[in-house]
Design a protein around this motif. Structure first.
Motif, PDB file in Angstrom:
ATOM      1  N   GLY A   1     -26.133 -31.188 -57.044  1.00  0.00           N
ATOM      2  CA  GLY A   1     -25.151 -31.436 -58.092  1.00  0.00           C
ATOM      3  C   GLY A   1     -24.327 -32.658 -57.792  1.00  0.00           C
ATOM      4  O   GLY A   1     -24.462 -33.292 -56.735  1.00  0.00           O
ATOM      5  N   PHE A   2     -23.430 -32.991 -58.701  1.00  0.00           N
ATOM      6  CA  PHE A   2     -22.658 -34.215 -58.590  1.00  0.00           C
ATOM      7  C   PHE A   2     -21.683 -34.211 -57.419  1.00  0.00           C
ATOM      8  O   PHE A   2     -21.154 -35.256 -57.058  1.00  0.00           O
ATOM      9  N   LEU A   3     -21.406 -33.045 -56.818  1.00  0.00           N
ATOM     10  CA  LEU A   3     -20.548 -33.018 -55.641  1.00  0.00           C
ATOM     11  C   LEU A   3     -21.153 -33.867 -54.523  1.00  0.00           C
ATOM     12  O   LEU A   3     -20.429 -34.541 -53.788  1.00  0.00           O
ATOM     13  N   CYS A   4     -22.482 -33.827 -54.405  1.00  0.00           N
ATOM     14  CA  CYS A   4     -23.155 -34.699 -53.451  1.00  0.00           C
ATOM     15  C   CYS A   4     -23.504 -36.031 -54.107  1.00  0.00           C
ATOM     16  O   CYS A   4     -23.082 -37.087 -53.648  1.00  0.00           O
ATOM     17  N   ALA A   5     -24.269 -35.971 -55.200  1.00  0.00           N
ATOM     18  CA  ALA A   5     -24.699 -37.212 -55.846  1.00  0.00           C
ATOM     19  C   ALA A   5     -25.342 -36.910 -57.188  1.00  0.00           C
ATOM     20  O   ALA A   5     -25.905 -35.836 -57.396  1.00  0.00           O
ATOM     21  N   GLU A   6     -25.252 -37.862 -58.096  1.00  0.00           N
ATOM     22  CA  GLU A   6     -26.025 -37.815 -59.320  1.00  0.00           C
ATOM     23  C   GLU A   6     -27.488 -38.105 -58.986  1.00  0.00           C
ATOM     24  O   GLU A   6     -27.802 -38.475 -57.841  1.00  0.00           O
ATOM     25  N   PRO A   7     -28.419 -37.947 -59.920  1.00  0.00           N
ATOM     26  CA  PRO A   7     -29.801 -38.372 -59.656  1.00  0.00           C
ATOM     27  C   PRO A   7     -29.851 -39.864 -59.336  1.00  0.00           C
ATOM     28  O   PRO A   7     -29.269 -40.690 -60.050  1.00  0.00           O
ATOM     29  N   LEU A   8     -30.520 -40.221 -58.243  1.00  0.00           N
ATOM     30  CA  LEU A   8     -30.468 -41.569 -57.683  1.00  0.00           C
ATOM     31  C   LEU A   8     -31.825 -42.256 -57.751  1.00  0.00           C
ATOM     32  O   LEU A   8     -32.872 -41.611 -57.680  1.00  0.00           O
ATOM     33  N   ASP A   9     -31.793 -43.606 -57.812  1.00  0.00           N
ATOM     34  CA  ASP A   9     -33.043 -44.342 -57.625  1.00  0.00           C
ATOM     35  C   ASP A   9     -33.345 -44.421 -56.130  1.00  0.00           C
ATOM     36  O   ASP A   9     -32.560 -43.972 -55.288  1.00  0.00           O
ATOM     37  N   ASP A  10     -34.491 -44.991 -55.792  1.00  0.00           N
ATOM     38  CA  ASP A  10     -34.931 -44.979 -54.392  1.00  0.00           C
ATOM     39  C   ASP A  10     -33.931 -45.669 -53.472  1.00  0.00           C
ATOM     40  O   ASP A  10     -33.624 -45.166 -52.382  1.00  0.00           O
ATOM     41  N   ALA A  11     -33.441 -46.839 -53.889  1.00  0.00           N
ATOM     42  CA  ALA A  11     -32.544 -47.601 -53.030  1.00  0.00           C
ATOM     43  C   ALA A  11     -31.258 -46.831 -52.748  1.00  0.00           C
ATOM     44  O   ALA A  11     -30.788 -46.776 -51.600  1.00  0.00           O
TER      45      ALA A  11
END
Length: 429
Positions: free
Chosen positions: A403-413
């Protein structure tokens, strides 16, 4: 969060001199400089209720739904109109307020209704649209109604989010999608899955994104709705699975231990031979099967539980893992959870977020976690956005969260950067 007490109004049975719902909706839009969310909601199986109990009971049920929704949304700036058993609600406020209102709407219809001594359990389908800049009200309502139509046609999802594309219709998006894969506009993002005890990122879920040339980035709900409309669900699933697996196989050493979860649809499971197709895709990508998780929704398995169980067992025998996605919505039958060959149970975001503030939902969550533990399954909580949610899950024995507490969906970089920083913090000083 700004609140304003305003109960919903119905189209029928109004007192002389009151404004019509359409006027109320227009007034709400005019007064909502911070945005408007349209929510169109309809109970499932309503025709069966009418047939089983009679139209009088059906009418009473609609009135009861109206009252319950009015109570659930009383603290929001809202205006609503009712057509039969379908309710179209406008909520004023920024996007997070609209999202909270959608959650409140869904929760309001989860519990049974008592009508003339009869207990009637209803499901609900919800279409949602966020007003774009300078978008006409009728166009916003049309997009929400279109989203509801696709929620009704879906195999398990209770809600559909309309394209936030300045009023572009789903039919137009479906036409665009025919060329999108050829133009490499369909991409994946990876949302981290984090261990609740030590905070280590152990895996990711691959989520589809559409980099539309005119509309910008469109999310998975919009993409799947367009694929359904275009008859491209199979091609899209193949494309996203293959792309996610190839990308994960090419990650640097810092990410080589991460698991990658890819979504498997009902259509995927029904295709023969599903297992050999899926494992061939894993092999072609060059990724070890032990790093791959197949995430399957409940609705994908409900029609043929035996065949689904056989297929999933074959995946596990080949080294892959299996997760049951969105647990807590849809069918949620504990009998088949015990019978299926699973490794993970994913707790739906609606339950994750409701459990912090609602004691009954906390009891349900505790029960789900206890059952999973008893069956030897790990648990992944979706939609964790606050530290309070994380602490609650950790205290009750949940294994992982995303979830967003850690991170949104991210690209590879961005994923590589996040994991690298995470590893640096773990190194002894």
């Amino acid at each position: 969060m700004e609140r304003h007490s305003r109960t919903m109004q119905r189209a029928a049975g109004r007192r002389r001199g009151e404004r019509t719902p359409s006027e109320e909706q227009q007034d709400l839009v005019a007064a909502s400089a911070d945005g408007v969310t349209a929510i169109t909601v309809a109970p499932t199986s309503f025709e069966i209720v009418n047939a089983a109990y009679g139209r009088t009971t059906g009418d009473q049920l609609v009135d009861a739904i109206d009252q319950r929704l009015s109570g659930a949304l009383a603290e929001y700036r809202s205006a609503a109109v009712r057509s039969g058993a379908t309710f179209t609600i406008l909520v004023g406020g920024e996007a997070q307020i609209g999202d909270a209102a959608v959650d409140a709407t869904e929760r309001a219809l989860e519990h049974p209704f008592q009508i003339d001594g009869e207990t009637i359990q209803l499901g609900a389908r919800i279409g949602v649209a966020r007003m774009s800049e300078e978008e006409p009200l009728d166009q916003l309502l049309r997009r929400a109604a279109e989203a509801l139509a696709y929620a009704r046609a879906s195999e398990g999802a209770t809600r559909r989010i309309a394209a936030d594309g300045r009023g572009v219709s789903l039919a137009a998006l479906a036409a665009d999608l025919h060329r999108a894969m050829e133009r490499q506009e369909i991409d994946v993002r990876f949302q981290p899955q984090v261990h609740l005890i030590d905070g280590q990122i152990t895996g990711v879920e691959a989520l589809a994104r559409w980099q539309h040339p005119r509309l910008g980035v469109l999310g998975a709900d919009t993409l799947l709705a367009a694929a359904d409309r275009a008859g491209l669900g199979v091609a899209l699933s193949d494309h996203v699975q293959a792309l996610a697996l190839r990308r994960a196989a090419d990650w640097p050493d810092a990410l080589s231990g991460l698991r990658v979860a890819v979504n498997v649809t009902a259509t995927d499971l029904s295709r023969t031979p599903f297992v050999s197709r899926f494992l061939a895709r894993v092999h072609e990508a060059g990724i070890a099967p032990g790093r791959v998780t197949a995430e399957v929704t409940e609705g994908a398995m409900i029609d043929n539980l035996h065949a689904a169980g056989t297929a999933l067992a074959a995946l596990r025998a080949a080294g892959c893992r299996v997760a049951l996605d969105d647990f807590g919505t849809g069918y949620s039958s504990l009998s088949y959870v015990a019978r299926l060959p699973l490794d993970y149970l994913k707790i739906d975001r609606s339950l994750t977020q409701a459990a912090v503030s609602d004691a009954r939902d906390r009891v349900v969550m505790q029960g789900v976690l206890a059952i999973a533990k008893g069956l030897g399954l790990e648990t992944i909580a979706e939609g964790v956005e606050t530290e309070a949610q994380r602490l609650l899950l950790a205290a009750r024995g949940c294994t992982l969260y995303q979830g967003f507490l850690c991170a949104e969906p991210l690209d590879d970089a961005a994923l590589i950067e996040l994991v690298s920083k995470d590893r640096e913090r773990e190194l002894p000083r």
